[in-house]
Design an enzyme around this catalytic site. Sequence first.
Site, PDB file in Angstrom:
ATOM      1  CE1 TYR A 114      35.871  44.032  47.887  1.00  0.00           C
ATOM      2  CE2 TYR A 114      37.586  42.429  47.002  1.00  0.00           C
ATOM      3  CZ  TYR A 114      36.277  43.007  47.067  1.00  0.00           C
ATOM      4  OH  TYR A 114      35.470  42.634  46.037  1.00  0.00           O
ATOM      5  CE  LYS A 154      35.976  46.368  44.973  1.00  0.00           C
ATOM      6  NZ  LYS A 154      36.270  45.537  43.940  1.00  0.00           N
TER       7      LYS A 154
END
Length: 92
Positions: free
Chosen positions: A40, A68
Amino acid sequence: MGLDGTLQVVPYYNKPPQEGLYQHFKAVAECAPDLPVMLYNIPGRTGINMSAEMTAKLAKIPNIIATKEASGDIDQFVEIRRLVLFHCRDNY
């Protein structure tokens, strides 16, 4: 462990350099090699941006399976896609 996977954010307290990010995520992945890891990248919250090149390098670790990407930089997203798809094509 009872987990299906883990979402791992870029470390934000010590703001490591790119190689530090590699070592961090590699260590996380190696601790549980059967657990899927999703990276992320959210530099607006962590104060550090994981580069496209580092994301692609980390994608070579077998259980790092997704990212992400929340940098807000479309050029970075396109570069990650280009680098990672190129890597995947080379391996299949």
